[in-house]
Scaffold this active site. Sequence first.
Site, short mmCIF file in Angstrom:
data_model
loop_
_atom_site.label_atom_id
_atom_site.label_comp_id
_atom_site.label_asym_id
_atom_site.label_seq_id
_atom_site.Cartn_x
_atom_site.Cartn_y
_atom_site.Cartn_z
N TYR A 215 -17.88 25.13 -1.13
CA TYR A 215 -17.56 23.71 -1.24
C TYR A 215 -16.24 23.50 -1.96
CZ TYR A 215 -20.08 24.17 -5.71
OH TYR A 215 -20.52 24.58 -6.93
N LYS B 201 -12.35 2.49 0.76
CA LYS B 201 -11.12 1.91 0.22
C LYS B 201 -11.52 0.70 -0.62
CE LYS B 201 -6.67 0.65 2.26
NZ LYS B 201 -5.97 0.50 3.54
N GLU C 26 0.84 -1.20 0.00
CA GLU C 26 0.00 0.00 0.00
C GLU C 26 0.88 1.26 0.00
OE1 GLU C 26 -4.03 -1.04 2.31
OE2 GLU C 26 -2.21 -1.36 3.51
N ILE D 169 -7.24 4.29 7.97
CA ILE D 169 -8.14 5.26 7.36
C ILE D 169 -8.91 6.03 8.43
CG2 ILE D 169 -8.25 4.22 5.09
CD1 ILE D 169 -10.87 2.88 5.83
N GLU D 170 -9.00 5.48 9.63
CA GLU D 170 -9.60 6.23 10.74
C GLU D 170 -8.77 7.48 11.05
OE1 GLU D 170 -10.62 1.84 11.49
OE2 GLU D 170 -8.94 2.98 10.67
#
Length: 127
Positions: free
Chosen positions: A59, A105, A27, A78-79
């Site tokens: 935005y 993901k 990764e 990812i947290e």
Amino acid sequence: MTTPFTGDRIVLNDLGFYGYHGLFGEEERLGQRFFIDLQCGVDLTAPGNNDEIGHTVSYADIYDVVKATFEAKRTKLIEALAQNIVTGLFEAFSDIDWIIIRVRKPEAPIAMVRGEAAIELHRTRPT
């Protein structure tokens, strides 16, 4: 302050990025796609009434913060990536009261034929 996670919101869905976040060496070395869905609790009464950009959070500016934060620091989880984005948005925009963020993901290193791994954080502005 409004009740968390209710009321007006700015929504950005399916924001796609290529990054090197994750636990495994592959990764970090090869990278993969990530998708982010975001809701930001913002009172939109003023821009709704006067049709002027100066009375709301753009935005496009939210996107710029998400992109910069996504690219700034590699995370294993990812947290942690999602929390970094939330922190960056709260720091950049005082009008945002709460945030719901989902980081998806689709090529997570698990044996799935279809689908994606994801996390979702619900955060209110720290007091």
